[in-house]
Write a protein that holds these residues in place. Structure first.
Motif, mmCIF file in Angstrom:
data_model
loop_
_atom_site.group_PDB
_atom_site.id
_atom_site.type_symbol
_atom_site.label_atom_id
_atom_site.label_comp_id
_atom_site.label_asym_id
_atom_site.label_seq_id
_atom_site.Cartn_x
_atom_site.Cartn_y
_atom_site.Cartn_z
ATOM 1 N N LYS A 138 -2.273 4.574 -9.405
ATOM 2 C CA LYS A 138 -1.783 5.812 -8.803
ATOM 3 C C LYS A 138 -1.208 5.549 -7.415
ATOM 4 O O LYS A 138 -0.140 6.057 -7.071
ATOM 5 N N GLU A 139 -1.887 4.747 -6.630
ATOM 6 C CA GLU A 139 -1.403 4.426 -5.282
ATOM 7 C C GLU A 139 -0.104 3.617 -5.335
ATOM 8 O O GLU A 139 0.783 3.820 -4.517
ATOM 9 N N SER A 140 0.006 2.723 -6.317
ATOM 10 C CA SER A 140 1.247 1.950 -6.473
ATOM 11 C C SER A 140 2.407 2.869 -6.812
ATOM 12 O O SER A 140 3.517 2.704 -6.279
ATOM 13 N N ILE A 141 2.160 3.827 -7.669
ATOM 14 C CA ILE A 141 3.208 4.770 -8.059
ATOM 15 C C ILE A 141 3.629 5.612 -6.855
ATOM 16 O O ILE A 141 4.819 5.810 -6.605
ATOM 17 N N LYS A 142 2.647 6.097 -6.100
ATOM 18 C CA LYS A 142 2.956 6.917 -4.927
ATOM 19 C C LYS A 142 3.740 6.118 -3.882
ATOM 20 O O LYS A 142 4.694 6.621 -3.292
ATOM 21 N N LYS A 143 3.349 4.865 -3.683
ATOM 22 C CA LYS A 143 4.054 3.999 -2.735
ATOM 23 C C LYS A 143 5.493 3.787 -3.196
ATOM 24 O O LYS A 143 6.426 3.851 -2.392
ATOM 25 N N LEU A 144 5.664 3.573 -4.489
ATOM 26 C CA LEU A 144 6.998 3.391 -5.054
ATOM 27 C C LEU A 144 7.866 4.619 -4.813
ATOM 28 O O LEU A 144 9.002 4.511 -4.352
ATOM 29 N N ILE A 145 7.322 5.809 -5.082
ATOM 30 C CA ILE A 145 8.091 7.047 -4.927
ATOM 31 C C ILE A 145 8.366 7.350 -3.451
ATOM 32 O O ILE A 145 9.472 7.744 -3.085
ATOM 33 N N LYS A 146 7.372 7.133 -2.593
ATOM 34 C CA LYS A 146 7.546 7.437 -1.165
ATOM 35 C C LYS A 146 8.520 6.486 -0.479
ATOM 36 O O LYS A 146 9.364 6.914 0.302
ATOM 37 N N ASN A 147 8.375 5.192 -0.747
ATOM 38 C CA ASN A 147 9.112 4.187 0.024
ATOM 39 C C ASN A 147 10.369 3.645 -0.652
ATOM 40 O O ASN A 147 11.225 3.080 0.026
ATOM 41 N N TYR A 148 10.452 3.793 -1.965
ATOM 42 C CA TYR A 148 11.571 3.179 -2.698
ATOM 43 C C TYR A 148 12.238 4.171 -3.647
ATOM 44 O O TYR A 148 12.782 3.778 -4.672
ATOM 45 N N PHE A 149 12.209 5.423 -3.279
ATOM 46 C CA PHE A 149 12.747 6.450 -4.157
ATOM 47 C C PHE A 149 14.237 6.249 -4.419
ATOM 48 O O PHE A 149 14.697 6.360 -5.561
ATOM 49 N N GLU A 150 14.991 5.942 -3.384
ATOM 50 C CA GLU A 150 16.436 5.758 -3.556
ATOM 51 C C GLU A 150 16.727 4.535 -4.427
ATOM 52 O O GLU A 150 17.601 4.580 -5.298
ATOM 53 N N ASP A 151 15.978 3.461 -4.232
ATOM 54 C CA ASP A 151 16.146 2.276 -5.086
ATOM 55 C C ASP A 151 15.766 2.590 -6.530
ATOM 56 O O ASP A 151 16.415 2.129 -7.467
ATOM 57 N N LEU A 152 14.734 3.368 -6.688
ATOM 58 C CA LEU A 152 14.311 3.791 -8.029
ATOM 59 C C LEU A 152 15.401 4.621 -8.691
ATOM 60 O O LEU A 152 15.741 4.402 -9.854
ATOM 61 N N ARG A 153 15.956 5.545 -7.939
ATOM 62 C CA ARG A 153 17.021 6.398 -8.463
ATOM 63 C C ARG A 153 18.237 5.582 -8.882
ATOM 64 O O ARG A 153 18.875 5.860 -9.891
ATOM 65 N N LEU A 154 18.521 4.538 -8.105
ATOM 66 C CA LEU A 154 19.678 3.689 -8.385
ATOM 67 C C LEU A 154 19.344 2.530 -9.338
ATOM 68 O O LEU A 154 20.172 1.645 -9.555
ATOM 69 N N LYS A 155 18.110 2.511 -9.839
ATOM 70 C CA LYS A 155 17.636 1.501 -10.804
ATOM 71 C C LYS A 155 17.719 0.082 -10.253
ATOM 72 O O LYS A 155 18.056 -0.863 -10.960
ATOM 73 N N TYR A 157 15.609 -2.283 -9.751
ATOM 74 C CA TYR A 157 14.255 -2.713 -10.089
ATOM 75 C C TYR A 157 13.896 -4.066 -9.491
ATOM 76 O O TYR A 157 12.752 -4.276 -9.072
ATOM 77 N N GLU A 158 14.843 -5.009 -9.450
ATOM 78 C CA GLU A 158 14.586 -6.336 -8.867
ATOM 79 C C GLU A 158 14.202 -6.196 -7.395
ATOM 80 O O GLU A 158 13.248 -6.835 -6.929
ATOM 81 N N LYS A 159 14.915 -5.353 -6.681
ATOM 82 C CA LYS A 159 14.636 -5.118 -5.260
ATOM 83 C C LYS A 159 13.239 -4.506 -5.081
ATOM 84 O O LYS A 159 12.500 -4.897 -4.181
ATOM 85 N N ILE A 160 12.889 -3.567 -5.950
ATOM 86 C CA ILE A 160 11.575 -2.919 -5.885
ATOM 87 C C ILE A 160 10.469 -3.934 -6.146
ATOM 88 O O ILE A 160 9.470 -3.980 -5.416
ATOM 89 N N MET A 161 10.642 -4.775 -7.189
ATOM 90 C CA MET A 161 9.616 -5.772 -7.515
ATOM 91 C C MET A 161 9.408 -6.747 -6.356
ATOM 92 O O MET A 161 8.275 -7.102 -6.026
ATOM 93 N N LYS A 162 10.503 -7.143 -5.731
ATOM 94 C CA LYS A 162 10.418 -8.075 -4.606
ATOM 95 C C LYS A 162 9.720 -7.403 -3.414
ATOM 96 O O LYS A 162 8.839 -7.988 -2.791
#
Length: 176
Positions: A138-155, A157-162
């Protein structure tokens, strides 16, 4: 005559009467369809809120856009509440940001979950809070949405994983 008449006795009823009686469509018995706002108002009025909080909630629900978001900023919401309060028990009352935010958080817990959020990111965070999953995920998901939302929206994924220092399997687990 009343003693001898039985509506349940089918002996003298025509076939047409029997067919019409069986064709009652109970789904169409409601005169009006229940709208999303009607449903939200019902949830609001059975919530354990004060009269003032219910008044705020009615304003929030009344100001939802077609996507279910509350796009008014704090200042606009306060102004709206002050206007609506004229001629009511709440005339002359002040409406604090804290009160409004508290009621928005309550409305966001209504069905559909996340309704009344100010944007998609906030809506997703509300939904994540209600997930039935372990705390670390849950915390990983929240961190992803809070800090990498724009990267997530633009797909991206490599940048997010790094950035999160996670592998593809962990990212897939988060997406599940």
């Amino acid at each position: 005559l009343g003693d001898y008449y039985n509506d349940d006795y089918d002996g003298y009823k025509t076939d047409e009467f029997k067919k019409n009686k069986e064709k009652i469509n109970y789904e169409n018995m409601w005169k009006e369809q229940v709208t999303l706002k009607d449903n939200l108002m019902s949830q609001l009025h059975v919530s354990n809120l004060s009269d003032k909080e219910t008044f705020i909630g009615e304003s929030i629900i009344g100001n939802l856009d077609e996507d279910g978001y509350c796009r008014l900023d704090d200042e606009a919401m306060t102004g709206e509440l002050m206007q609506l309060a004229k001629g009511t028990d709440f005339e002359g009352e002040t409406f604090s940001k804290k009160e409004i935010d508290c009621v928005i958080k309550t409305v966001q817990k209504f069905e559909p979950l996340g309704i009344g959020s100010r944007n998609l990111q906030e809506c997703l965070l509300v939904q994540v809070d209600e997930l039935d999953t372990d705390g670390e995920t849950k915390e990983s998901i929240k961190k992803l949405i809070k800090n990498y939302f724009e990267d997530l929206r633009l797909k991206k994924y490599e940048k997010i994983m790094k950035a999160l220092d996670i592998d593809k399997d962990k990212l897939n687990e988060i997406f599940e």
